[in-house]
Design a protein around this motif. Structure first.
Motif, PDB file in Angstrom:
ATOM      1  N   HIS A   9       0.830  -1.210   0.000  1.00 46.86           N
ATOM      2  CA  HIS A   9       0.000   0.000   0.000  1.00 46.86           C
ATOM      3  C   HIS A   9       0.868   1.265   0.000  1.00 46.86           C
ATOM      4  O   HIS A   9       0.648   2.192   0.782  1.00 46.86           O
ATOM      5  N   TYR A  76      -7.793  -3.044  14.765  1.00 47.68           N
ATOM      6  CA  TYR A  76      -6.845  -2.250  13.980  1.00 47.68           C
ATOM      7  C   TYR A  76      -7.485  -1.701  12.730  1.00 47.68           C
ATOM      8  O   TYR A  76      -8.337  -2.331  12.120  1.00 47.68           O
ATOM      9  N   GLN A  77      -7.034  -0.513  12.346  1.00 47.90           N
ATOM     10  CA  GLN A  77      -7.404   0.071  11.071  1.00 47.90           C
ATOM     11  C   GLN A  77      -6.131   0.682  10.520  1.00 47.90           C
ATOM     12  O   GLN A  77      -5.562   1.584  11.131  1.00 47.90           O
ATOM     13  N   GLY A  78      -5.638   0.156   9.401  1.00 44.74           N
ATOM     14  CA  GLY A  78      -4.361   0.617   8.864  1.00 44.74           C
ATOM     15  C   GLY A  78      -3.240   0.243   9.805  1.00 44.74           C
ATOM     16  O   GLY A  78      -3.091  -0.903  10.201  1.00 44.74           O
ATOM     17  N   THR A  79      -2.443   1.238  10.217  1.00 44.05           N
ATOM     18  CA  THR A  79      -1.299   0.979  11.091  1.00 44.05           C
ATOM     19  C   THR A  79      -1.597   1.318  12.539  1.00 44.05           C
ATOM     20  O   THR A  79      -0.726   1.211  13.390  1.00 44.05           O
ATOM     21  N   ASP A 164      -0.297  -8.158   9.199  1.00 40.77           N
ATOM     22  CA  ASP A 164      -0.589  -7.504   7.929  1.00 40.77           C
ATOM     23  C   ASP A 164      -0.644  -5.988   8.045  1.00 40.77           C
ATOM     24  O   ASP A 164      -0.667  -5.429   9.133  1.00 40.77           O
ATOM     25  N   ASP A 166      -3.346  -3.621   6.370  1.00 40.62           N
ATOM     26  CA  ASP A 166      -4.601  -3.589   5.617  1.00 40.62           C
ATOM     27  C   ASP A 166      -4.746  -4.799   4.699  1.00 40.62           C
ATOM     28  O   ASP A 166      -5.061  -4.661   3.515  1.00 40.62           O
TER      29      ASP A 166
END
Length: 179
Positions: A9, A76-79, A164, A166
Motif C-alpha cells: 500500500h 486495527y485500522q491501517g497501522t 498484515d 490492511d
C-alpha cells in the motif's frame, strides 16, 4: 531468499526478524508451555487472523494433549489501533475447568488481550494464560501478566509471518518493519 525491502500500500518495509529467529522464539515458548503443563490437557484459543502462522508453528512444537479453537477479534485500522475491540467470531467451546492458552500474534496496547481475558475468564477456566509471539512493552496501556512471550520488540510497525498492513503482507516467512 529474503527481499531487502517490500512495498505494501505504498509503504516501505525493511527486513527485521528472520524466519530462523522467529522459530527460535517459538521453540522457547513451546518448551516453557510443555514444562508448565506437562501431562495436562490444554485448550489453545487462537486469535485470528494474525496468529495463524504462529499458532501452526507453536502447536507443532507442543507435546501436550491439546485442543485448538479459533476466535476472531478486530481492533486495527491501517497501522493504528482503534482502541475499540469488536468480537467478530465467537467462541463456542466450554472452557469451564480447563487450562486455556490464548495464542496471539502481538500484544501492543493490550486492549484486545484485556477484553479477551475478561470475556474468557467469565467461563471459569482452571487457568487462563496468553502466549504471544510479540510484545511491545512501551505501548501497553493495561497491566497484563504475560507468561509466554516470544520476543519483546520496540514500537515499530511490523508485517509478515501472519501480521498484515490492511490485509497485505501476512504471507512473508520473515518479519519486516516500516521504514
Amino acid at each position: 531468499m529474503t527481499p531487502d525491502h517490500i512495498s505494501l500500500h505504498n509503504k516501505q518495509f525493511e527486513p527485521y526478524l528472520s524466519a530462523a529467529e522467529l522459530q527460535a522464539a517459538i521453540k522457547q515458548v513451546a518448551t516453557q508451555l510443555n514444562q508448565d503443563y506437562a501431562g495436562q490437557p490444554v485448550m489453545f484459543v487462537v486469535v485470528l487472523n494474525g496468529s495463524f502462522m504462529f499458532a501452526a508453528d507453536l502447536l507443532k512444537e507442543v507435546s501436550l494433549p491439546c485442543e485448538v479453537c479459533f476466535i476472531r477479534v478486530a481492533s486495527y485500522q491501517g497501522t493504528n489501533s482503534t482502541g475499540e475491540v469488536k468480537e467478530v467470531l465467537g467462541l463456542t467451546e466450554d472452557l469451564k475447568g480447563r487450562h486455556v492458552i490464548i495464542v496471539e500474534d502481538i500484544v501492543d496496547t493490550g486492549h484486545t488481550m484485556r477484553m479477551l481475558l475478561e470475556t474468557l475468564g467469565k467461563q471459569q477456566p482452571a487457568s487462563l494464560e496468553v502466549a504471544t509471539l510479540f510484545l511491545k512493552p512501551e505501548c501497553l496501556q493495561h497491566e497484563l501478566a504475560l507468561r509466554y512471550v516470544g520476543l519483546s520488540i520496540p514500537n515499530d510497525f511490523i508485517v509478515g509471518y501472519g501480521l498484515d498492513f490492511d490485509g497485505l503482507g501476512r504471507n512473508y516467512p520473515d518479519v519486516y518493519k516500516a521504514v
